[in-house]
Write a protein that holds these residues in place. Sequence first.
Motif, mmCIF file in Angstrom:
data_model
loop_
_atom_site.group_PDB
_atom_site.id
_atom_site.type_symbol
_atom_site.label_atom_id
_atom_site.label_comp_id
_atom_site.label_asym_id
_atom_site.label_seq_id
_atom_site.Cartn_x
_atom_site.Cartn_y
_atom_site.Cartn_z
ATOM 1 N N ASP A 172 0.836 -1.204 0.000
ATOM 2 C CA ASP A 172 0.000 0.000 0.000
ATOM 3 C C ASP A 172 0.877 1.263 0.000
ATOM 4 O O ASP A 172 0.637 2.205 -0.757
ATOM 5 C CB ASP A 172 -0.916 0.027 1.232
ATOM 6 C CG ASP A 172 -2.055 -0.993 1.143
ATOM 7 O OD1 ASP A 172 -1.826 -2.087 0.600
ATOM 8 O OD2 ASP A 172 -3.167 -0.694 1.625
ATOM 9 N N ALA A 173 1.891 1.274 0.879
ATOM 10 C CA ALA A 173 2.715 2.480 1.006
ATOM 11 C C ALA A 173 3.545 2.713 -0.254
ATOM 12 O O ALA A 173 3.780 3.865 -0.638
ATOM 13 C CB ALA A 173 3.611 2.361 2.239
ATOM 14 N N LEU A 174 3.955 1.626 -0.904
ATOM 15 C CA LEU A 174 4.681 1.802 -2.166
ATOM 16 C C LEU A 174 3.783 2.502 -3.199
ATOM 17 O O LEU A 174 4.245 3.348 -3.965
ATOM 18 C CB LEU A 174 5.168 0.440 -2.686
ATOM 19 C CG LEU A 174 5.869 0.473 -4.044
ATOM 20 C CD1 LEU A 174 7.151 1.317 -4.000
ATOM 21 C CD2 LEU A 174 6.207 -0.946 -4.529
ATOM 22 N N GLU A 175 2.514 2.140 -3.177
ATOM 23 C CA GLU A 175 1.564 2.792 -4.101
ATOM 24 C C GLU A 175 1.444 4.289 -3.801
ATOM 25 O O GLU A 175 1.492 5.114 -4.717
ATOM 26 C CB GLU A 175 0.178 2.124 -3.982
ATOM 27 C CG GLU A 175 0.120 0.806 -4.717
ATOM 28 C CD GLU A 175 -0.965 -0.150 -4.198
ATOM 29 O OE1 GLU A 175 -1.673 0.177 -3.221
ATOM 30 O OE2 GLU A 175 -1.091 -1.247 -4.783
ATOM 31 N N TRP A 176 1.305 4.631 -2.515
ATOM 32 C CA TRP A 176 1.193 6.054 -2.170
ATOM 33 C C TRP A 176 2.432 6.802 -2.663
ATOM 34 O O TRP A 176 2.325 7.864 -3.263
ATOM 35 C CB TRP A 176 1.081 6.256 -0.643
ATOM 36 C CG TRP A 176 0.012 5.450 0.030
ATOM 37 C CD1 TRP A 176 -1.176 5.050 -0.533
ATOM 38 C CD2 TRP A 176 0.012 4.927 1.368
ATOM 39 N NE1 TRP A 176 -1.895 4.327 0.382
ATOM 40 C CE2 TRP A 176 -1.208 4.234 1.556
ATOM 41 C CE3 TRP A 176 0.904 4.994 2.442
ATOM 42 C CZ2 TRP A 176 -1.545 3.607 2.758
ATOM 43 C CZ3 TRP A 176 0.580 4.367 3.641
ATOM 44 C CH2 TRP A 176 -0.632 3.677 3.798
ATOM 45 N N ILE A 177 3.597 6.208 -2.387
ATOM 46 C CA ILE A 177 4.858 6.904 -2.657
ATOM 47 C C ILE A 177 5.169 6.943 -4.155
ATOM 48 O O ILE A 177 5.460 8.006 -4.718
ATOM 49 C CB ILE A 177 6.009 6.239 -1.847
ATOM 50 C CG1 ILE A 177 5.769 6.477 -0.348
ATOM 51 C CG2 ILE A 177 7.363 6.769 -2.285
ATOM 52 C CD1 ILE A 177 6.698 5.722 0.580
ATOM 53 N N ALA A 178 5.063 5.795 -4.821
ATOM 54 C CA ALA A 178 5.389 5.761 -6.259
ATOM 55 C C ALA A 178 4.413 6.651 -7.041
ATOM 56 O O ALA A 178 4.805 7.328 -7.987
ATOM 57 C CB ALA A 178 5.334 4.330 -6.775
ATOM 58 N N SER A 179 3.142 6.675 -6.619
ATOM 59 C CA SER A 179 2.150 7.478 -7.341
ATOM 60 C C SER A 179 2.328 8.967 -7.065
ATOM 61 O O SER A 179 1.673 9.795 -7.688
ATOM 62 C CB SER A 179 0.739 7.049 -6.956
ATOM 63 O OG SER A 179 0.463 7.440 -5.630
ATOM 64 N N GLY A 204 5.450 10.309 -7.155
ATOM 65 C CA GLY A 204 6.772 10.634 -7.699
ATOM 66 C C GLY A 204 7.883 10.457 -6.676
ATOM 67 O O GLY A 204 8.969 11.016 -6.817
ATOM 68 N N GLY A 205 7.622 9.668 -5.627
ATOM 69 C CA GLY A 205 8.621 9.492 -4.563
ATOM 70 C C GLY A 205 9.465 8.234 -4.708
ATOM 71 O O GLY A 205 10.179 7.848 -3.774
ATOM 72 N N ALA A 236 11.348 14.171 -0.060
ATOM 73 C CA ALA A 236 10.241 15.012 0.418
ATOM 74 C C ALA A 236 8.880 14.529 -0.089
ATOM 75 O O ALA A 236 7.878 14.629 0.625
ATOM 76 C CB ALA A 236 10.478 16.450 -0.012
ATOM 77 N N LYS A 237 8.843 14.009 -1.319
ATOM 78 C CA LYS A 237 7.552 13.564 -1.856
ATOM 79 C C LYS A 237 7.037 12.345 -1.084
ATOM 80 O O LYS A 237 5.851 12.237 -0.793
ATOM 81 C CB LYS A 237 7.691 13.216 -3.340
ATOM 82 C CG LYS A 237 7.849 14.456 -4.201
ATOM 83 C CD LYS A 237 8.030 14.093 -5.636
ATOM 84 C CE LYS A 237 8.118 15.337 -6.487
ATOM 85 N NZ LYS A 237 8.643 15.070 -7.809
ATOM 86 N N ALA A 238 7.948 11.435 -0.783
ATOM 87 C CA ALA A 238 7.557 10.244 -0.007
ATOM 88 C C ALA A 238 7.056 10.674 1.372
ATOM 89 O O ALA A 238 6.012 10.211 1.850
ATOM 90 C CB ALA A 238 8.737 9.289 0.117
#
Length: 420
Positions: free
Chosen positions: A197-204, A206-207, A222-224
Motif C-alpha cells: 500500500d505504502a509503495l503505491e502512495w509513494i510511487a504514485s 513521484g517518490g 520530500a515527496k515520499a
Amino acid sequence: MTAKRWFVFVLSLGLAMGFALAQGVTITIACGAVGQELELCKEETAAWAAKTGNKVTVLETPQLTNDRQGFYQQQLAAGSSDIDIYQIDVIYPGTLANFMIDLKPYVSADELKVQNQGIIANNTVGGKLVAMPWFTDGGVLYYRTDLMKKYGVAVPKTWTELFAAAKKIQDGERKAGKKDFYGFVFQGNAYEGLTCDALEWIASSGGGTIIDASGKVTINNAKAAAILDLVASQIKLVSPPAVTTYDEEKARGVFQSGNAAFMRNWPYAYSLGNQEGSAVKGKIGVAPLPAGPGGSNVGTLGGWQLAVSKFSKNPKVAADLVRYLTGREVQKERAIKGSFQPTIPDLYKDADVLKAVPFFKDLAGRQPVARPSTVTGPKYGEVSAAFWSAVHDVLSGKSKAAAALAALEKKLNQIKGSGW
Ligand code: GLC
C-alpha cells in the motif's frame, strides 16, 4: 459381449487400475488461504488427482505472506520433504531459488510462451526457472457505485480527491444512522501488505520505489514524506483507528458488510463482494488507485507462483501438477470463480472471463510498480520489514514521516552493507 471378451475386458481393467494405483503417489501442496484460495486449490488439485490417479494433500498455510514465508523457510532449511509444491509470492524467487528445482525441463516451450514474460523473468534466477506463474495481482481502488451516485461524487483521481470524497460520503452515512461507517479502508497492519500500500502512495506521488533499479536507497525524499504524512492525517478522520491492524481480509470484511465507501485491495475481493449474502453485491466499482501531486496512478505488482521443492521425493509428478494448475484451463476457471488475475495475457480477451470480471479488460495495459525484490535478492525480507515498520510508526503517530524516512535510509544502507 461374449464371456471371453468380458474376461479380457475385466482383466485389462484390473491391470490398468493396478497399474494406476502402483503409479499413484501423494503430492503435498502448500496453498494460500486468503478468501477463496484454499477452497479453489482443493477443487483444482482434486480434479488433477482424479485425472492422473495420484493423490494430493492440500496444506493450509498462514494468511500473511511474511508469516507464510517464515514457515516455508523453516521447512526448507530443515531439508524437509513433507511439502512438494510451494505457492510462493512474486517477491520470493530470489530468496527461495536454491531450494527449488529448475522447472524448465518439465514445461514445454508453448506453455512458457503463453505466459506473461515479465513474470517469467521475475521467476528466473541465474537462468533457473524457480516457479511457474499462477496468478498475478495489482492493487486497485474499490468504490460503492450506489453511494457515489447518492452523494454526487466522481471516481477520485488523486489522493486528495479520494480523502475528500470519503469524508463527504462518511458524513452523510453517519448522519443517516450508520455509526460504524468509514470513508476508506486499506492494509495498515505492520506486514508485507503495508509495504504494498505504502509503495503505491509513494510511487504514485513521484517518490520512487524505496530502492531504485541500480540498488540505491531512494526512500528519504520530500515527496515520499509528504504522502505518508497525508495518509497518516486521515486515520480517525476517514479511516478507522483500527486500520493500523488491518490486512486484506479485515479491510474486505468492513467493505463487504457495507461499512466503507472506498477500499484498497487486490482483485480477489471483487468476486467475493459480488457473491450471494454480500451487502454490496452489484454495487462495486473498480478503478485505478489515485495519484499524488505530479505523479501517476499505479498499483503494486503482487501475485503467486508454484515452485517444486528440491527435497521433493516425486519432483516429476509434482511438476506435472504445477503445469496443470498454471495452465490455461485452471487459470480461466480461477479468474471466473475467484477473480484471480491470470498470468496468461490471452485470457484478458476471453469473453467468459470478461463477463465474470469486467474490469479485467482495463488491467491489460496497466504498468504496475514492483517492489525492490529483484535488486535486493535474499535481503528483500529484511528491507521490506524495515520499510513497513517505519511506515507503521508514521501511521500510528509515533513519528513524523521526515524523521522516520531519514532513519529508514540509514537502516536500509546498513542492511545493504557492501552490496545487495
Ligand atoms: C497479495 C499479493 C502479494 C503480496 C501480498 C501482501 O497476496 O499477491 O504479492 O505480497 O498480497 O499482503
